[in-house]
Design a protein around this motif. Structure first.
Motif, PDB file in Angstrom:
ATOM      1  N   VAL A 119       0.823  -1.207   0.000  1.00 33.33           N
ATOM      2  CA  VAL A 119       0.000   0.000   0.000  1.00 33.33           C
ATOM      3  C   VAL A 119       0.861   1.263   0.000  1.00 33.33           C
ATOM      4  O   VAL A 119       0.587   2.203  -0.749  1.00 33.33           O
ATOM      5  CB  VAL A 119      -0.978   0.015   1.200  1.00 33.33           C
ATOM      6  N   THR A 120       1.910   1.285   0.815  1.00 32.46           N
ATOM      7  CA  THR A 120       2.720   2.510   0.922  1.00 32.46           C
ATOM      8  C   THR A 120       3.327   2.900  -0.421  1.00 32.46           C
ATOM      9  O   THR A 120       3.318   4.073  -0.792  1.00 32.46           O
ATOM     10  CB  THR A 120       3.819   2.356   1.989  1.00 32.46           C
ATOM     11  N   THR A 121       3.831   1.940  -1.166  1.00 32.07           N
ATOM     12  CA  THR A 121       4.415   2.248  -2.473  1.00 32.07           C
ATOM     13  C   THR A 121       3.359   2.833  -3.404  1.00 32.07           C
ATOM     14  O   THR A 121       3.578   3.881  -4.028  1.00 32.07           O
ATOM     15  CB  THR A 121       5.050   0.995  -3.094  1.00 32.07           C
ATOM     16  N   ALA A 122       2.206   2.195  -3.492  1.00 29.68           N
ATOM     17  CA  ALA A 122       1.127   2.702  -4.353  1.00 29.68           C
ATOM     18  C   ALA A 122       0.664   4.074  -3.882  1.00 29.68           C
ATOM     19  O   ALA A 122       0.387   4.965  -4.697  1.00 29.68           O
ATOM     20  CB  ALA A 122      -0.039   1.714  -4.372  1.00 29.68           C
ATOM     21  N   LEU A 123       0.583   4.258  -2.572  1.00 34.37           N
ATOM     22  CA  LEU A 123       0.152   5.523  -1.990  1.00 34.37           C
ATOM     23  C   LEU A 123       1.122   6.647  -2.342  1.00 34.37           C
ATOM     24  O   LEU A 123       0.714   7.719  -2.798  1.00 34.37           O
ATOM     25  CB  LEU A 123       0.030   5.360  -0.474  1.00 34.37           C
ATOM     26  N   LEU A 124       2.419   6.422  -2.136  1.00 33.30           N
ATOM     27  CA  LEU A 124       3.407   7.453  -2.438  1.00 33.30           C
ATOM     28  C   LEU A 124       3.461   7.760  -3.933  1.00 33.30           C
ATOM     29  O   LEU A 124       3.550   8.921  -4.331  1.00 33.30           O
ATOM     30  CB  LEU A 124       4.784   7.049  -1.914  1.00 33.30           C
ATOM     31  N   GLU A 125       3.388   6.720  -4.772  1.00 34.37           N
ATOM     32  CA  GLU A 125       3.379   6.948  -6.221  1.00 34.37           C
ATOM     33  C   GLU A 125       2.161   7.778  -6.617  1.00 34.37           C
ATOM     34  O   GLU A 125       2.265   8.709  -7.420  1.00 34.37           O
ATOM     35  CB  GLU A 125       3.404   5.625  -6.974  1.00 34.37           C
ATOM     36  N   GLY A 126       1.011   7.455  -6.060  1.00 35.04           N
ATOM     37  CA  GLY A 126      -0.211   8.201  -6.363  1.00 35.04           C
ATOM     38  C   GLY A 126      -0.164   9.629  -5.860  1.00 35.04           C
ATOM     39  O   GLY A 126      -0.617  10.556  -6.539  1.00 35.04           O
ATOM     40  N   ALA A 127       0.390   9.823  -4.660  1.00 34.30           N
ATOM     41  CA  ALA A 127       0.504  11.172  -4.089  1.00 34.30           C
ATOM     42  C   ALA A 127       1.413  12.046  -4.944  1.00 34.30           C
ATOM     43  O   ALA A 127       1.094  13.204  -5.235  1.00 34.30           O
ATOM     44  CB  ALA A 127       1.017  11.095  -2.654  1.00 34.30           C
ATOM     45  N   VAL A 128       2.551  11.499  -5.352  1.00 30.75           N
ATOM     46  CA  VAL A 128       3.494  12.246  -6.179  1.00 30.75           C
ATOM     47  C   VAL A 128       2.870  12.562  -7.542  1.00 30.75           C
ATOM     48  O   VAL A 128       3.002  13.677  -8.047  1.00 30.75           O
ATOM     49  CB  VAL A 128       4.828  11.481  -6.325  1.00 30.75           C
ATOM     50  N   ALA A 129       2.176  11.603  -8.127  1.00 32.50           N
ATOM     51  CA  ALA A 129       1.522  11.838  -9.422  1.00 32.50           C
ATOM     52  C   ALA A 129       0.484  12.945  -9.309  1.00 32.50           C
ATOM     53  O   ALA A 129       0.365  13.797 -10.199  1.00 32.50           O
ATOM     54  CB  ALA A 129       0.881  10.549  -9.940  1.00 32.50           C
ATOM     55  N   TRP A 130      -0.267  12.960  -8.200  1.00 33.76           N
ATOM     56  CA  TRP A 130      -1.269  14.013  -8.018  1.00 33.76           C
ATOM     57  C   TRP A 130      -0.583  15.376  -7.873  1.00 33.76           C
ATOM     58  O   TRP A 130      -0.997  16.353  -8.496  1.00 33.76           O
ATOM     59  CB  TRP A 130      -2.158  13.720  -6.808  1.00 33.76           C
ATOM     60  N   ALA A 131       0.480  15.434  -7.061  1.00 36.99           N
ATOM     61  CA  ALA A 131       1.207  16.702  -6.891  1.00 36.99           C
ATOM     62  C   ALA A 131       1.749  17.182  -8.240  1.00 36.99           C
ATOM     63  O   ALA A 131       1.666  18.370  -8.561  1.00 36.99           O
ATOM     64  CB  ALA A 131       2.340  16.529  -5.881  1.00 36.99           C
ATOM     65  N   ASP A 132       2.274  16.272  -9.023  1.00 38.54           N
ATOM     66  CA  ASP A 132       2.793  16.616 -10.345  1.00 38.54           C
ATOM     67  C   ASP A 132       1.684  17.173 -11.230  1.00 38.54           C
ATOM     68  O   ASP A 132       1.864  18.177 -11.921  1.00 38.54           O
ATOM     69  CB  ASP A 132       3.434  15.380 -10.982  1.00 38.54           C
ATOM     70  N   SER A 133       0.503  16.557 -11.174  1.00 35.79           N
ATOM     71  CA  SER A 133      -0.626  17.023 -11.992  1.00 35.79           C
ATOM     72  C   SER A 133      -1.108  18.411 -11.577  1.00 35.79           C
ATOM     73  O   SER A 133      -1.753  19.113 -12.357  1.00 35.79           O
ATOM     74  CB  SER A 133      -1.798  16.035 -11.918  1.00 35.79           C
ATOM     75  N   GLN A 134      -0.763  18.813 -10.347  1.00 38.55           N
ATOM     76  CA  GLN A 134      -1.151  20.124  -9.831  1.00 38.55           C
ATOM     77  C   GLN A 134      -0.047  21.169 -10.030  1.00 38.55           C
ATOM     78  O   GLN A 134      -0.167  22.298  -9.566  1.00 38.55           O
ATOM     79  CB  GLN A 134      -1.504  20.022  -8.344  1.00 38.55           C
ATOM     80  N   GLY A 135       1.038  20.774 -10.697  1.00 38.60           N
ATOM     81  CA  GLY A 135       2.117  21.711 -10.999  1.00 38.60           C
ATOM     82  C   GLY A 135       3.212  21.819  -9.963  1.00 38.60           C
ATOM     83  O   GLY A 135       4.043  22.731 -10.034  1.00 38.60           O
ATOM     84  N   ALA A 136       3.253  20.906  -8.992  1.00 36.46           N
ATOM     85  CA  ALA A 136       4.320  20.943  -7.986  1.00 36.46           C
ATOM     86  C   ALA A 136       5.669  20.710  -8.659  1.00 36.46           C
ATOM     87  O   ALA A 136       5.804  19.772  -9.444  1.00 36.46           O
ATOM     88  CB  ALA A 136       4.082  19.882  -6.918  1.00 36.46           C
ATOM     89  N   PRO A 137       6.676  21.537  -8.360  1.00 32.31           N
ATOM     90  CA  PRO A 137       7.995  21.318  -8.955  1.00 32.31           C
ATOM     91  C   PRO A 137       8.796  20.209  -8.268  1.00 32.31           C
ATOM     92  O   PRO A 137       9.685  19.620  -8.859  1.00 32.31           O
ATOM     93  CB  PRO A 137       8.690  22.668  -8.780  1.00 32.31           C
ATOM     94  N   ALA A 138       8.471  19.930  -7.005  1.00 27.39           N
ATOM     95  CA  ALA A 138       9.170  18.902  -6.238  1.00 27.39           C
ATOM     96  C   ALA A 138       8.323  18.551  -5.021  1.00 27.39           C
ATOM     97  O   ALA A 138       7.497  19.353  -4.577  1.00 27.39           O
ATOM     98  CB  ALA A 138      10.542  19.399  -5.792  1.00 27.39           C
ATOM     99  N   VAL A 139       8.540  17.346  -4.504  1.00 33.89           N
ATOM    100  CA  VAL A 139       7.864  16.897  -3.291  1.00 33.89           C
ATOM    101  C   VAL A 139       8.937  16.520  -2.281  1.00 33.89           C
ATOM    102  O   VAL A 139       9.930  15.868  -2.634  1.00 33.89           O
ATOM    103  CB  VAL A 139       6.941  15.691  -3.561  1.00 33.89           C
ATOM    104  N   GLU A 140       8.750  16.955  -1.039  1.00 37.52           N
ATOM    105  CA  GLU A 140       9.669  16.612   0.040  1.00 37.52           C
ATOM    106  C   GLU A 140       8.956  15.799   1.115  1.00 37.52           C
ATOM    107  O   GLU A 140       7.751  15.929   1.305  1.00 37.52           O
ATOM    108  CB  GLU A 140      10.232  17.869   0.707  1.00 37.52           C
ATOM    109  N   ALA A 141       9.745  14.998   1.817  1.00 37.32           N
ATOM    110  CA  ALA A 141       9.277  14.260   2.990  1.00 37.32           C
ATOM    111  C   ALA A 141      10.385  14.338   4.034  1.00 37.32           C
ATOM    112  O   ALA A 141      11.542  14.619   3.702  1.00 37.32           O
ATOM    113  CB  ALA A 141       8.976  12.815   2.624  1.00 37.32           C
ATOM    114  N   TYR A 142      10.030  14.091   5.286  1.00 37.33           N
ATOM    115  CA  TYR A 142      10.960  14.297   6.394  1.00 37.33           C
ATOM    116  C   TYR A 142      11.008  13.063   7.304  1.00 37.33           C
ATOM    117  O   TYR A 142      10.691  13.138   8.494  1.00 37.33           O
ATOM    118  CB  TYR A 142      10.556  15.551   7.177  1.00 37.33           C
ATOM    119  N   PRO A 143      11.440  11.914   6.749  1.00 32.30           N
ATOM    120  CA  PRO A 143      11.438  10.692   7.560  1.00 32.30           C
ATOM    121  C   PRO A 143      12.589  10.634   8.552  1.00 32.30           C
ATOM    122  O   PRO A 143      13.583  11.339   8.421  1.00 32.30           O
ATOM    123  CB  PRO A 143      11.593   9.591   6.493  1.00 32.30           C
ATOM    124  N   VAL A 144      12.425   9.760   9.528  1.00 29.97           N
ATOM    125  CA  VAL A 144      13.490   9.444  10.474  1.00 29.97           C
ATOM    126  C   VAL A 144      14.044   8.091  10.055  1.00 29.97           C
ATOM    127  O   VAL A 144      13.288   7.156   9.799  1.00 29.97           O
ATOM    128  CB  VAL A 144      12.938   9.351  11.920  1.00 29.97           C
TER     129      VAL A 144
END
Length: 194
Positions: A119-144
């Motif tokens: 699920v996490t892989t599909a979720l992250l791929e989908g989230a990034v694709a949505w951000a890209d479709s909205q014109g985001a130039p980059a996506v960041e995350a802040y994991p530990v």
């Protein structure tokens, strides 16, 4: 298996709630703890977290996306322009690395009973694709990245460095924020609009 990811608009609110708060507890964070300050929650929802997040779902950029597997909501990702996350924008510990108007991932949740099933892989791929479709130039995350050490923290993206790397994120820095003595990483994925 069919995967779909959609922004959490008002008509998808119940699906979002089924993932992050299936018992509809009023005191649950509703994925606002790392997004909004108390005064923002008061302003949006008269202090009621559910009302506040419902208000966010009506904005041009809803607070994130829900991923569905075969029509069932199984994952949530809080993603949006960093500037639309007042608590993150005001953070003295997770500061912007540069002037790129990044979108930030600040929470990832997989519905109980569906973990360790991709699920996490599909979720992250989908989230990034949505951000890209909205014109985001980059996506960041802040994991530990606990480097093999056991941690018992919520909403720290513990051990997810490899999941972000799997979908194209690269480590570009560290933050001043720490969890159990370990700094959060800054991972970024450049998008087509960059």
């Amino acid at each position: 298996m069919a995967w779909e990811t959609h922004p959490v608009t008002p008509d998808r609110f119940e699906d979002f709630a089924d993932v992050i708060n299936p018992n509809r507890r009023a005191t649950h964070c509703w994925c606002l703890a790392h997004r909004l300050r108390a005064k923002d929650i008061e302003e949006l929802g008269a202090g009621d977290r559910e009302t506040a997040v419902r208000a966010l779902c009506e904005r041009e950029h809803p607070p994130g996306v829900v991923t569905y597997r075969d029509g069932l909501p199984v994952g949530w990702c809080s993603i949006g322009p960093r500037t639309e996350n007042p608590k993150l924008s005001a953070s003295k510990l997770i500061r912007p690395l540069d002037d790129v108007p990044v979108w930030s991932i600040i929470c990832v949740v997989v519905r109980g009973g569906h973990r360790r099933q991709g699920v996490t892989t599909a979720l992250l791929e989908g989230a990034v694709a949505w951000a890209d479709s909205q014109g985001a130039p980059a996506v960041e995350a802040y994991p530990v990245d606990p480097a093999g050490e056991r941690m018992d923290l919520t909403m720290a993206f513990v051990g997810t460095r490899s999941m972000f790397a799997k979908v194209g994120f690269e480590v570009v820095g560290t933050t001043g924020a720490v969890a159990s003595g370990m700094p959060r990483l800054v991972m970024r994925r450049e998008l087509a609009g960059a």
